[in-house]
Design a protein around this motif. Structure first.
Motif, PDB file in Angstrom:
ATOM      1  N   ASP A  61     -16.407   9.418  -0.092  1.00  0.00           N
ATOM      2  CA  ASP A  61     -15.312  10.603  -0.658  1.00  0.00           C
ATOM      3  C   ASP A  61     -14.418  10.200  -1.714  1.00  0.00           C
ATOM      4  O   ASP A  61     -13.802  10.706  -2.331  1.00  0.00           O
ATOM      5  CB  ASP A  61     -14.879  11.224   0.742  1.00  0.00           C
ATOM      6  CG  ASP A  61     -14.141  10.360   1.642  1.00  0.00           C
ATOM      7  OD1 ASP A  61     -14.210   8.771   1.325  1.00  0.00           O
ATOM      8  OD2 ASP A  61     -13.755  10.667   2.769  1.00  0.00           O
ATOM      9  N   HIS A  62     -13.951   8.959  -1.578  1.00  0.00           N
ATOM     10  CA  HIS A  62     -13.046   8.263  -2.528  1.00  0.00           C
ATOM     11  C   HIS A  62     -13.547   8.179  -3.675  1.00  0.00           C
ATOM     12  O   HIS A  62     -12.913   8.356  -4.668  1.00  0.00           O
ATOM     13  CB  HIS A  62     -12.059   7.321  -1.848  1.00  0.00           C
ATOM     14  CG  HIS A  62     -12.764   6.136  -1.408  1.00  0.00           C
ATOM     15  ND1 HIS A  62     -13.824   6.235  -0.820  1.00  0.00           N
ATOM     16  CD2 HIS A  62     -12.467   4.689  -1.597  1.00  0.00           C
ATOM     17  CE1 HIS A  62     -14.344   4.861  -0.617  1.00  0.00           C
ATOM     18  NE2 HIS A  62     -13.574   4.025  -1.052  1.00  0.00           N
ATOM     19  N   ILE A 121     -16.257  -0.141   1.705  1.00  0.00           N
ATOM     20  CA  ILE A 121     -15.221   1.117   1.267  1.00  0.00           C
ATOM     21  C   ILE A 121     -14.003   0.597   0.601  1.00  0.00           C
ATOM     22  O   ILE A 121     -13.742   1.386  -0.590  1.00  0.00           O
ATOM     23  CB  ILE A 121     -14.776   1.507   2.645  1.00  0.00           C
ATOM     24  CG1 ILE A 121     -15.809   2.276   3.642  1.00  0.00           C
ATOM     25  CG2 ILE A 121     -13.683   2.799   2.505  1.00  0.00           C
ATOM     26  CD1 ILE A 121     -15.598   2.636   4.825  1.00  0.00           C
ATOM     27  N   GLY A 150      -0.733   7.415  -4.560  1.00  0.00           N
ATOM     28  CA  GLY A 150      -1.980   7.745  -4.268  1.00  0.00           C
ATOM     29  C   GLY A 150      -3.231   7.403  -5.184  1.00  0.00           C
ATOM     30  O   GLY A 150      -4.265   7.069  -4.677  1.00  0.00           O
ATOM     31  N   MET A 168       0.950  -1.225  -0.011  1.00  0.00           N
ATOM     32  CA  MET A 168       0.224  -0.064  -0.030  1.00  0.00           C
ATOM     33  C   MET A 168       0.904   1.212   0.019  1.00  0.00           C
ATOM     34  O   MET A 168       0.356   2.275  -0.198  1.00  0.00           O
ATOM     35  CB  MET A 168      -0.748   0.117   1.254  1.00  0.00           C
ATOM     36  CG  MET A 168      -1.732  -1.236   1.423  1.00  0.00           C
ATOM     37  SD  MET A 168      -2.942  -1.009   0.070  1.00  0.00           S
ATOM     38  CE  MET A 168      -4.243   0.537   0.297  1.00  0.00           C
ATOM     39  N   MET A 195      -7.179  -1.952   0.821  1.00  0.00           N
ATOM     40  CA  MET A 195      -7.038  -2.943   2.305  1.00  0.00           C
ATOM     41  C   MET A 195      -8.143  -2.949   3.179  1.00  0.00           C
ATOM     42  O   MET A 195      -8.789  -1.717   3.140  1.00  0.00           O
ATOM     43  CB  MET A 195      -5.536  -2.192   2.565  1.00  0.00           C
ATOM     44  CG  MET A 195      -5.072  -3.066   3.677  1.00  0.00           C
ATOM     45  SD  MET A 195      -3.450  -2.762   4.086  1.00  0.00           S
ATOM     46  CE  MET A 195      -3.023  -3.582   5.348  1.00  0.00           C
ATOM     47  N   HIS A 232     -13.495  11.345  -5.282  1.00  0.00           N
ATOM     48  CA  HIS A 232     -12.292  12.016  -5.564  1.00  0.00           C
ATOM     49  C   HIS A 232     -11.675  11.019  -6.920  1.00  0.00           C
ATOM     50  O   HIS A 232     -11.155  11.743  -7.810  1.00  0.00           O
ATOM     51  CB  HIS A 232     -11.340  11.631  -4.453  1.00  0.00           C
ATOM     52  CG  HIS A 232      -9.809  11.960  -4.627  1.00  0.00           C
ATOM     53  ND1 HIS A 232      -9.410  13.413  -4.900  1.00  0.00           N
ATOM     54  CD2 HIS A 232      -8.843  11.080  -5.030  1.00  0.00           C
ATOM     55  CE1 HIS A 232      -8.136  13.122  -5.298  1.00  0.00           C
ATOM     56  NE2 HIS A 232      -7.829  11.991  -5.165  1.00  0.00           N
ATOM     57  N   HIS A 233     -11.767   9.777  -6.570  1.00  0.00           N
ATOM     58  CA  HIS A 233     -11.040   8.998  -7.851  1.00  0.00           C
ATOM     59  C   HIS A 233     -11.921   8.942  -9.038  1.00  0.00           C
ATOM     60  O   HIS A 233     -11.349   9.069 -10.156  1.00  0.00           O
ATOM     61  CB  HIS A 233     -10.678   7.448  -7.277  1.00  0.00           C
ATOM     62  CG  HIS A 233      -9.677   7.508  -6.305  1.00  0.00           C
ATOM     63  ND1 HIS A 233      -8.480   7.747  -6.410  1.00  0.00           N
ATOM     64  CD2 HIS A 233      -9.819   6.914  -5.034  1.00  0.00           C
ATOM     65  CE1 HIS A 233      -7.718   7.679  -5.282  1.00  0.00           C
ATOM     66  NE2 HIS A 233      -8.455   7.033  -4.565  1.00  0.00           N
ATOM     67  N   ARG A 244      -3.780   3.767  -4.937  1.00  0.00           N
ATOM     68  CA  ARG A 244      -4.373   3.486  -3.519  1.00  0.00           C
ATOM     69  C   ARG A 244      -5.896   3.620  -3.657  1.00  0.00           C
ATOM     70  O   ARG A 244      -6.388   4.596  -4.374  1.00  0.00           O
ATOM     71  CB  ARG A 244      -3.657   4.411  -2.797  1.00  0.00           C
ATOM     72  CG  ARG A 244      -2.870   3.721  -1.593  1.00  0.00           C
ATOM     73  CD  ARG A 244      -2.491   4.509  -0.355  1.00  0.00           C
ATOM     74  NE  ARG A 244      -1.417   4.624  -0.458  1.00  0.00           N
ATOM     75  CZ  ARG A 244      -0.658   5.958  -0.181  1.00  0.00           C
ATOM     76  NH1 ARG A 244      -1.385   6.876   0.293  1.00  0.00           N
ATOM     77  NH2 ARG A 244       0.617   5.894  -0.111  1.00  0.00           N
ATOM     78  N   GLY A 245      -6.701   2.562  -3.431  1.00  0.00           N
ATOM     79  CA  GLY A 245      -8.194   2.735  -3.225  1.00  0.00           C
ATOM     80  C   GLY A 245      -8.708   2.331  -4.528  1.00  0.00           C
ATOM     81  O   GLY A 245      -9.977   1.911  -4.501  1.00  0.00           O
ATOM     82  N   LEU A 247     -17.901   6.393   2.662  1.00  0.00           N
ATOM     83  CA  LEU A 247     -18.006   5.356   1.382  1.00  0.00           C
ATOM     84  C   LEU A 247     -17.990   6.276   0.205  1.00  0.00           C
ATOM     85  O   LEU A 247     -17.575   5.620  -0.752  1.00  0.00           O
ATOM     86  CB  LEU A 247     -19.518   4.731   1.477  1.00  0.00           C
ATOM     87  CG  LEU A 247     -19.358   3.189   1.763  1.00  0.00           C
ATOM     88  CD1 LEU A 247     -20.736   2.736   2.064  1.00  0.00           C
ATOM     89  CD2 LEU A 247     -18.798   2.422   0.660  1.00  0.00           C
TER      90      LEU A 247
END
Ligand SMILES: Nc1ncnc2c1ncn2[C@@H]1O[C@H](COP(=O)(O)OP(=O)(O)O)[C@@H](O)[C@H]1O
Ligand SMILES: [Mg+2]
Lengths: 271, 345, 260
Positions: free
Chosen positions: A109-110, A161, A79, A50, A88, A113-114, A82-83, A107
């Protein structure tokens, strides 16, 4: 097909040699188990993938993913992976969820973002995810907080998540150790099913060989920062190549008492 | 029997108010006992030595302020009047204490509000930077700044600031709330800056603001030091939490993790200290107002205390006690707003 | 360093702090490093002499606060129920006042003197110790080994003495060392307001106050103020170092207890 390859991974924190050359291959659609007693370096191996190692860590070797060495990436590039591509799930869901942010916020926010989803789309996706991990009343759950759920539910939320952005690699660090024995099987079962459906490459860390034999396709055993055994589940459990594995197996609570197969898991779940 | 109020929050507030009322009575009792048990003689303190030697004057004085009656009677009379909103008459200004307080409070609030807002912005900002840059140059520099901040005697700092900026450099105006030639704006809130804006008097506003600057900044230094130190340790503690690692594992940018995940959790302990800092500010006003000839609560308290002006002292004690309780209540309500686990069920 | 100054005292003083032999309001020079004041006294000497006034009193103040707050806190934590409630409500009351204003009222009614200033400051500073001590005691009281000793038939007082007091002492002393700086500030503040030291005592706070009368002569106020600043900084620094040297977990808890 190899999704992620760890080769000769070494880790030094300060003066302590934590990992001494770890080799592991994660294959899409398969679960690679990683066993070993406490302190053998299982968590650190996961964190190295990670890029979340503690400060003052010195790493060596390579972790190849999608043709790139993760250890050579800039923090920014890492970054972005990740996600989204590598996710993980941590050991203790009572501390790994933020106590003051709603489940919905954690649940989405990423997702936003992504995947650049707008509020409504992210919300819809979040509801769908909570349904998949079988949280009752998913829409209502979005407004609630971690402390309003049971331990098993929290870990399901943490799984949701982790899987939100449809990663290809999942690292599950002792996902059931902190849970009640009665809900362990359910969470394990869920993880296995989702991994199968999504074609995930999973690194399933556990120090519980019973859990391991129930879900893993391949089993690796670590000791003092080294992988001492790695092979097919049946081979490792019936004919361990390393004496350490044999002694671990022998220490299982009664050769028949522990959870040994997926059938046992189902039996536990129904009881 | 149906409960009088049904919502849990309202019930909680009613209970808090009840406790607060008791505390307030306690505060008046403590002030009363303290000011009466001790040997000081308010008559001499207010009339001067010569007048105090004339028994007739003294008797008249005592009768006027009810000092000739037994202490418990005096106290009960005070409480009775208090319930009717009568805080008594100051033995020194010969005006109702309530009137005095009404003019003093806005003056103090004007510095205190500015100072607490500045302190929170700067102190929390410094603390976060120090925590994120732990062990680096910025951390060490901020450590020195905050150490100086909590170590500097406020009264001395006020004096030095006054000497350097007003007296030598002429960068700041002198003492008071306005230049002698400026007339105060029409009274609305009592805050000169706000009132002058409301009245559209730009020059008055500028003058009021210029006069506010030095006392506010002087008061700010201590609370900035306090908040920097505390924020730093609070943020460091949160940075080690599992849920921060989870947030990073989601691939969120560092900024988002810091502001959304870390600061939110660190805010809970920080809030407590902000409440404390406001108390410290109020204490600080006593010393700072003396030096800047600021006609606020601090000056009034000092005058009242040094002349053993009992009604005025009681009034100040009461007011400050109320302020303290209000701040505590606000802090506790904000806890609930930030942390769902402590929300009243 | 200031401690050395306080201990050595007169041996270091170039002149007599009270003697008024020199030209008045002379700016700092080779003969008078910090200048002379409105009565022709040497400011440098008076600043050095001030170390023997404020610092011992600050230590005395903290010592008394620890003693009173500690005993009340022990009682509140150990005997629980109504003793605890009473003490805690009392601390609530005192803490509802801003320190300086309450201390000011007490100091004014007792009359201006340094000792009265200490008494006044004492009124406002014991509750913090009572709270911390009580918090610690309540935590320890339930610990297994204390319960075990009670089961073995130790009397309450014995278990208080052997199990609880030693555990409480360390953290409280740390808090106390952190507090000496604050105490110095409070005492000099009271003196500054004319509620502490009376002239001609060389006390730093009252020296700063006297400087207001001669505003042009900056050296009168600057040096005693710097003395306060450096002393308080030194105490705060020491307190920090002590806290850091402790088990960081205990230190964190202490920090929290301190703020409640
Ligand atoms: N932050 C850290 N700094 C230094 N050493 C650490 C840190 N965290 C863990 N370790 C050490 O790394 C080793 C491996 O730990 P870990 O990977 O957590 O073991 P496992 O997950 O197999 O129980 C242990 O010996 C542990 O003491
Ligand atoms: Mg681990």
């Amino acid at each position: 097909m190899t999704a992620l390859e760890i080769k000769g991974l070494t880790l030094r924190i300060g003066d302590a040699e934590i990992l001494r050359g770890v080799d592991l291959d994660l294959e899409a659609g398969r679960i690679q188990g990683l066993a070993g007693e406490s302190g053998s370096g299982k968590t650190m191996t996961g964190l190295a993938v990670m890029g979340l190692l503690p400060a003052r860590s010195h790493v060596g070797g390579t972790i190849t993913y999608g043709g790139r060495d993760l250890l050579a990436l800039t923090p920014r590039q890492l970054g972005d992976l990740r996600g989204t591509e590598i996710a993980m799930v941590f050991q203790d869901p009572s501390t790994s969820l933020h106590p003051m942010l709603s489940v919905g916020a954690q649940l989405t926010d990423h997702l936003r973002h992504h995947l650049r989803l707008d509020r409504a789309a992210a919300r819809a996706r979040a509801v769908e995810l909570l349904e998949r991990v079988r949280i009752p009343d998913p829409a209502g759950a979005l407004r609630r907080f971690a402390h309003q759920f049971s331990g098993g539910q929290r870990q399901r939320i943490a799984i949701a998540i982790a899987l939100a952005c449809s990663p290809t690699v999942l690292i599950a660090d002792e996902p059931t150790t902190a849970l009640d024995v009665t809900v362990q099987a359910g969470v394990l079962h869920l993880l296995r099913d989702l991994a199968g459906e999504m074609g995930l490459a999973v690194l399933m860390v556990t120090h519980d060989l019973g859990v391991m034999s129930a879900v893993a396709d391949r089993v690796a055993v670590m000791r003092d920062g080294e992988v001492v055994e790695n092979g097919d589940r049946h081979q490792v459990f019936t004919a361990p190549a390393h004496p350490y594995t044999a002694s671990l197996l022998a220490s299982l609570p009664g050769a028949t008492g522990g959870v040994r197969s997926l059938d046992d898991v189902r039996a536990l779940e129904e009881s | 029997m149906r409960p009088l109020v049904s919502s849990p929050l309202a019930r909680y507030l009613v209970r808090r108010l009840g406790v607060s009322a008791l505390l307030i009575v306690g505060v008046t009792l403590v002030t009363f006992v303290l000011t009466n048990l001790v040997p000081g003689d308010p008559v001499a303190a207010n009339l001067g030595q010569r007048a105090a030697e004339n028994p007739e004057t003294v008797a008249a004085y005592r009768a006027h302020y009810g000092l000739d009656r037994p202490l418990p009677v005096q106290y009960v009379t005070y409480l009775g009047n208090l319930v009717q909103g009568d805080l008594g008459e100051s033995q020194q200004t010969h005006r109702p204490v309530l009137t005095d307080l009404q003019s003093a409070v806005p003056a103090t609030l004007e510095i205190a509000i500015g100072a607490i807002v500045l302190s929170v912005l700067i102190g929390v900002g410094f603390g976060v930077v120090a925590a994120v840059r732990r062990g680096q140059l910025a951390d060490s520099a901020l450590r020195v700044v905050s150490l100086v901040g909590i170590s500097v005697p406020t009264f001395w700092l006020a004096l030095v600031a006054f000497y350097v900026f007003s007296f030598q450099l002429d960068l700041a105006p002198g003492s008071g709330r306005l230049a002698p030639a400026t007339t105060p704006p029409p009274h609305v809130t009592g805050l000169y800056t706000l009132d002058s804006l409301l009245a559209g008097e730009w020059e008055t506003f500028g003058d009021a603001l210029a006069h506010l600057m030095l006392p506010t900044l002087v008061l700010t230094l201590y609370t900035v030091g306090l908040l920097t130190r505390f924020t730093r340790s609070a943020v460091l503690e949160v940075l080690e939490q599992d849920y921060v690692r989870s947030a990073r594992a989601k691939g969120l940018p560092g900024r988002t993790v810091l502001f959304r995940y870390v600061l939110r959790a660190a805010m809970v302990p920080i809030l407590t200290v902000v409440g404390l800092a406001f108390g410290a500010l109020l204490s600080g006003t006593v010393l700072v107002e003396e030096i800047f000839a600021w006609p606020g609560l601090g000056s009034y308290a000092y005058q009242a205390a040094s002349h053993l002006d009992l009604p005025a002292v009681m009034g100040v004690g009461l007011l400050v006690g109320v302020i303290y309780l209000v701040i505590n209540l606000v802090v506790d309500l904000l806890y609930g707003a930030i942390d769902p686990r402590v929300r009243v069920q | 360093m200031w401690i050395v100054v306080a201990v050595l005292g007169p041996a270091l003083w170039p002149y007599d702090p009270l003697i008024q032999d020199f030209p008045r309001l002379d700016a700092p020079s080779a003969a008078h490093w910090f200048g002379t004041d409105e009565l022709g006294r040497d400011v440098f000497t008076r600043v050095l002499a001030g170390a023997r006034v404020t610092m011992p009193l600050a230590v005395l103040l903290v010592g008394l606060s620890v003693a009173i707050g500690g005993v009340l806190g022990l009682a509140a934590g150990f005997f629980g129920r109504w003793v605890g409630e009473t003490v805690m409500r009392l601390t609530d009351l005192v803490m509802a006042f801003p320190t300086v204003i309450l201390a000011m009222v007490v100091a004014a009614s007792l009359g201006a003197s340094l000792l009265n200033a200490v008494l006044a400051a004492l009124v406002v500073s014991w509750p913090a110790y009572a709270r911390v001590t009580r918090g610690l005691v309540v935590g320890i009281r339930e610990a297994d080994y204390v319960l075990a000793d009670r089961l073995l038939g130790f009397s309450p007082l014995r278990s208080l003495r052997t199990d609880i007091v030693p555990m409480v002492t360390g953290p409280v002393l740390i808090l106390a060392s952190l507090d000496i700086g604050t105490a110095t500030l409070l005492l000099s503040g009271l003196s500054f307001l004319g509620l502490g030291a009376k002239p001609p005592t060389a006390e730093w706070g009252s020296m700063v106050a006297a400087a207001i009368q001669n505003f042009d002569s900056w050296w009168l106020g600057v040096f005693p103020g710097l003395a306060i600043l450096t002393v308080v900084m030194a105490f705060n620094f020491l307190g920090d170092a002590l806290r850091d040297a402790l088990d960081p977990r205990t230190a964190g808890e202490l920090g929290k207890a301190e703020t409640r």
